[in-house]
Design a protein around this motif. Structure first.
Motif, PDB file in Angstrom:
ATOM      1  N   ARG A   1      57.839   1.786 -39.396  1.00 17.21           N
ATOM      2  CA  ARG A   1      59.162   2.336 -39.126  1.00 17.21           C
ATOM      3  C   ARG A   1      60.173   1.290 -38.649  1.00 17.21           C
ATOM      4  NH1 ARG A   1      57.890   7.826 -35.633  1.00 17.21           N
ATOM      5  NH2 ARG A   1      56.746   8.967 -37.249  1.00 17.21           N
ATOM      6  N   THR A   2      59.732   0.090 -38.354  1.00 20.29           N
ATOM      7  CA  THR A   2      60.608  -0.894 -37.721  1.00 20.29           C
ATOM      8  C   THR A   2      60.622  -2.199 -38.500  1.00 20.29           C
ATOM      9  OG1 THR A   2      58.959  -1.978 -36.316  1.00 20.29           O
ATOM     10  CG2 THR A   2      59.896   0.089 -35.511  1.00 20.29           C
ATOM     11  N   ALA A   3      61.693  -2.976 -38.297  1.00 23.28           N
ATOM     12  CA  ALA A   3      61.760  -4.292 -38.930  1.00 23.28           C
ATOM     13  C   ALA A   3      60.658  -5.198 -38.413  1.00 23.28           C
ATOM     14  CB  ALA A   3      63.134  -4.921 -38.684  1.00 23.28           C
ATOM     15  N   CYS A   4      60.427  -5.187 -37.086  1.00 25.28           N
ATOM     16  CA  CYS A   4      59.352  -6.004 -36.526  1.00 25.28           C
ATOM     17  C   CYS A   4      58.001  -5.636 -37.137  1.00 25.28           C
ATOM     18  CB  CYS A   4      59.295  -5.832 -35.002  1.00 25.28           C
ATOM     19  SG  CYS A   4      60.423  -6.875 -34.058  1.00 25.28           S
ATOM     20  N   GLY A   5      57.748  -4.344 -37.225  1.00 25.47           N
ATOM     21  CA  GLY A   5      56.477  -3.903 -37.774  1.00 25.47           C
ATOM     22  C   GLY A   5      56.305  -4.265 -39.232  1.00 25.47           C
ATOM     23  N   ARG A   6      57.353  -4.110 -40.011  1.00 26.39           N
ATOM     24  CA  ARG A   6      57.262  -4.451 -41.440  1.00 26.39           C
ATOM     25  C   ARG A   6      57.105  -5.954 -41.643  1.00 26.39           C
ATOM     26  NH1 ARG A   6      59.918  -0.424 -45.520  1.00 26.39           N
ATOM     27  NH2 ARG A   6      59.401   1.553 -44.496  1.00 26.39           N
ATOM     28  N   ALA A   7      57.751  -6.744 -40.780  1.00 21.19           N
ATOM     29  CA  ALA A   7      57.563  -8.197 -40.867  1.00 21.19           C
ATOM     30  C   ALA A   7      56.105  -8.551 -40.604  1.00 21.19           C
ATOM     31  CB  ALA A   7      58.476  -8.904 -39.876  1.00 21.19           C
ATOM     32  N   ALA A   8      55.507  -7.918 -39.601  1.00 20.07           N
ATOM     33  CA  ALA A   8      54.097  -8.168 -39.302  1.00 20.07           C
ATOM     34  C   ALA A   8      53.197  -7.711 -40.446  1.00 20.07           C
ATOM     35  CB  ALA A   8      53.711  -7.474 -38.004  1.00 20.07           C
ATOM     36  N   MET A   9      53.436  -6.503 -40.948  1.00 19.09           N
ATOM     37  CA  MET A   9      52.588  -5.957 -42.006  1.00 19.09           C
ATOM     38  C   MET A   9      52.747  -6.693 -43.327  1.00 19.09           C
ATOM     39  SD  MET A   9      52.919  -1.850 -41.259  1.00 19.09           S
ATOM     40  CE  MET A   9      51.834  -1.400 -42.623  1.00 19.09           C
TER      41      MET A   9
ATOM     42  N   VAL B   1      59.795 -10.989 -34.293  1.00 17.44           N
ATOM     43  CA  VAL B   1      61.071 -10.995 -33.583  1.00 17.44           C
ATOM     44  C   VAL B   1      62.130 -10.471 -34.544  1.00 17.44           C
ATOM     45  CG1 VAL B   1      61.520 -13.416 -34.191  1.00 17.44           C
ATOM     46  CG2 VAL B   1      62.678 -12.396 -32.220  1.00 17.44           C
ATOM     47  N   SER B   2      63.062  -9.676 -34.017  1.00 16.76           N
ATOM     48  CA  SER B   2      64.080  -9.079 -34.881  1.00 16.76           C
ATOM     49  C   SER B   2      65.451  -9.213 -34.255  1.00 16.76           C
ATOM     50  CB  SER B   2      63.783  -7.586 -35.125  1.00 16.76           C
ATOM     51  OG  SER B   2      63.997  -6.840 -33.939  1.00 16.76           O
ATOM     52  N   ILE B   3      66.472  -9.117 -35.094  1.00 15.74           N
ATOM     53  CA  ILE B   3      67.845  -9.047 -34.624  1.00 15.74           C
ATOM     54  C   ILE B   3      68.522  -7.884 -35.327  1.00 15.74           C
ATOM     55  CG2 ILE B   3      68.638 -10.763 -36.318  1.00 15.74           C
ATOM     56  CD1 ILE B   3      70.677 -11.652 -34.127  1.00 15.74           C
ATOM     57  N   ALA B   4      69.246  -7.076 -34.558  1.00 16.68           N
ATOM     58  CA  ALA B   4      69.916  -5.888 -35.091  1.00 16.68           C
ATOM     59  C   ALA B   4      71.421  -6.029 -34.926  1.00 16.68           C
ATOM     60  CB  ALA B   4      69.433  -4.642 -34.355  1.00 16.68           C
ATOM     61  N   GLN B   5      72.141  -5.570 -35.945  1.00 22.97           N
ATOM     62  CA  GLN B   5      73.599  -5.558 -35.879  1.00 22.97           C
ATOM     63  C   GLN B   5      74.104  -4.286 -36.552  1.00 22.97           C
ATOM     64  OE1 GLN B   5      75.626  -9.176 -36.842  1.00 22.97           O
ATOM     65  NE2 GLN B   5      74.681 -10.156 -35.078  1.00 22.97           N
TER      66      GLN B   5
ATOM     67  N   HIS C   1      63.619  -7.615 -24.832  1.00 21.02           N
ATOM     68  CA  HIS C   1      64.827  -7.563 -25.661  1.00 21.02           C
ATOM     69  C   HIS C   1      65.968  -8.268 -24.955  1.00 21.02           C
ATOM     70  CE1 HIS C   1      65.754  -4.066 -23.039  1.00 21.02           C
ATOM     71  NE2 HIS C   1      67.013  -4.415 -23.246  1.00 21.02           N
ATOM     72  N   VAL C   2      66.883  -8.776 -25.747  1.00 23.38           N
ATOM     73  CA  VAL C   2      68.120  -9.380 -25.253  1.00 23.38           C
ATOM     74  C   VAL C   2      69.248  -8.649 -25.956  1.00 23.38           C
ATOM     75  CG1 VAL C   2      69.503 -11.474 -25.023  1.00 23.38           C
ATOM     76  CG2 VAL C   2      66.992 -11.618 -24.927  1.00 23.38           C
ATOM     77  N   GLU C   3      70.081  -7.960 -25.195  1.00 28.26           N
ATOM     78  CA  GLU C   3      71.083  -7.064 -25.789  1.00 28.26           C
ATOM     79  C   GLU C   3      72.484  -7.637 -25.549  1.00 28.26           C
ATOM     80  OE1 GLU C   3      71.609  -2.247 -26.213  1.00 28.26           O
ATOM     81  OE2 GLU C   3      70.734  -3.083 -24.389  1.00 28.26           O
ATOM     82  N   HIS C   4      73.106  -8.128 -26.603  1.00 25.27           N
ATOM     83  CA  HIS C   4      74.469  -8.634 -26.519  1.00 25.27           C
ATOM     84  C   HIS C   4      75.469  -7.515 -26.780  1.00 25.27           C
ATOM     85  CE1 HIS C   4      78.123 -10.807 -27.786  1.00 25.27           C
ATOM     86  NE2 HIS C   4      77.687 -11.766 -27.019  1.00 25.27           N
ATOM     87  N   ASP C   5      75.108  -6.614 -27.685  1.00 25.02           N
ATOM     88  CA  ASP C   5      75.966  -5.480 -28.071  1.00 25.02           C
ATOM     89  C   ASP C   5      75.232  -4.195 -27.716  1.00 25.02           C
ATOM     90  OD1 ASP C   5      77.652  -3.663 -29.181  1.00 25.02           O
ATOM     91  OD2 ASP C   5      77.583  -4.455 -31.217  1.00 25.02           O
TER      92      ASP C   5
ATOM     93  N   VAL D   1      68.459  -8.474 -29.873  1.00 24.76           N
ATOM     94  CA  VAL D   1      67.264  -9.196 -30.313  1.00 24.76           C
ATOM     95  C   VAL D   1      66.052  -8.574 -29.627  1.00 24.76           C
ATOM     96  CG1 VAL D   1      66.132 -11.437 -30.497  1.00 24.76           C
ATOM     97  CG2 VAL D   1      68.634 -11.295 -30.552  1.00 24.76           C
ATOM     98  N   GLN D   2      65.011  -8.305 -30.413  1.00 23.33           N
ATOM     99  CA  GLN D   2      63.818  -7.664 -29.870  1.00 23.33           C
ATOM    100  C   GLN D   2      62.555  -8.432 -30.236  1.00 23.33           C
ATOM    101  OE1 GLN D   2      64.589  -3.412 -31.292  1.00 23.33           O
ATOM    102  NE2 GLN D   2      63.747  -3.086 -29.256  1.00 23.33           N
ATOM    103  N   LEU D   3      61.560  -8.301 -29.358  1.00 24.47           N
ATOM    104  CA  LEU D   3      60.256  -8.917 -29.568  1.00 24.47           C
ATOM    105  C   LEU D   3      59.191  -7.835 -29.547  1.00 24.47           C
ATOM    106  CD1 LEU D   3      58.565 -11.619 -29.683  1.00 24.47           C
ATOM    107  CD2 LEU D   3      58.349 -11.363 -27.187  1.00 24.47           C
TER     108      LEU D   3
END
Length: 246
Positions: free
Chosen positions: A136-144, A207-211, A116-120, A100-102
């Motif tokens: 280039r990022t999910a966080c950035g695209r969510a903001a834009m 805020v994003s979550i990656a898997q 960030h909180v890294e579980h994996d 999870v990233q902010l």
């Protein structure tokens, strides 16, 4: 009036001469942009490298160093974004795993990562203080996704070579569903992100979550998207309650 220290002013001028269009510069180029004599620029750049404010490149020239990112992240964090988001991010990581990233949105299409909180392990690519083009990022695209098309087009003039029509379609879809999906950080990773807003509805960050993409089927992606959208709303509400944004 306090006495001015000219060397400090010149060092600050050197640092300010770097921008997205001038990320790596030689002493000659720094001198041309600042008007500071080349011999003085060389001494300033060497000293700033010792202070980690600049980095000397193996192929020649200089770029901004890690100390600048660290200081800049502290300035950005004055609004209390990481403080407001940490508990929610930890809950997300416990519930879903992954990373999870902010990110905080800064002017002209950039995201700076604050926490960030890294579980994996191995999923988080952008670390504390990283400054990355938002598209280039999910966080950035969510903001834009919260911006009007003309504003996006203006931002992207600073990032040539991107298919603007395709980006606008992706941002429209992200706004409609309330979260962005990105596969651009790594071929093996998919991220979903949602925008964080201040009480006036202005973009603060995301805020994003990656898997791992191998587990991200359509159902899983939707579930994480709904979870990240709720998380972003929770963080936005916490910011408003704390009154930390002026």
């Amino acid at each position: 009036m306090a006495e001015r220290v000219e060397a400090v002013l010149k060092a600050a001028k050197v640092l300010r001469s770097f921008d997205p269009q001038h990320r790596i510069m030689t002493v000659r180029e720094v001198s041309a942009r600042t008007g500071i004599p080349r011999s003085t620029c060389h001494a300033l750049c060497s000293t700033l490298v010792e202070a980690r404010m600049l980095e000397a490149m193996p192929e020649g020239g200089y770029r901004l160093g890690p100390a600048v990112a660290w200081l800049g992240a502290q300035v950005l964090e004055r609004i209390g974004l990481a403080e407001a988001a940490t508990r929610t991010m930890e809950d997300l990581a416990r519930q879903f795993g992954g990373g999870v990233q902010l990110g905080q949105y800064v002017a002209k299409g950039w995201i700076v990562y604050l926490h960030h909180v890294e579980h994996d392990r191995g999923l988080i690519r952008h670390r504390f203080g990283s400054r990355v083009p938002a598209y280039r990022t999910a966080c950035g695209r969510a903001a834009m996704s919260r911006f009007e098309p003309l504003e996006v087009a203006d931002i992207m003039t600073l990032h040539p070579g991107v298919d603007l029509d395709l980006l606008l379609r992706d941002l429209t879809l992200a706004r409609e569903r309330g979260f962005a999906i990105s596969d651009t950080s790594s071929p093996q990773v998919r991220s979903v992100a949602a925008c964080i807003l201040d009480p006036d509805g202005s973009v603060v960050g995301a805020v994003s979550i990656a898997q791992r993409k191998s587990v991200m089927n359509e159902r899983r992606t939707l579930a994480l998207g709904n979870a990240i959208r709720s998380a972003a709303q929770e963080i936005s509400q916490r910011l408003a309650t704390r009154g930390r944004i002026g």
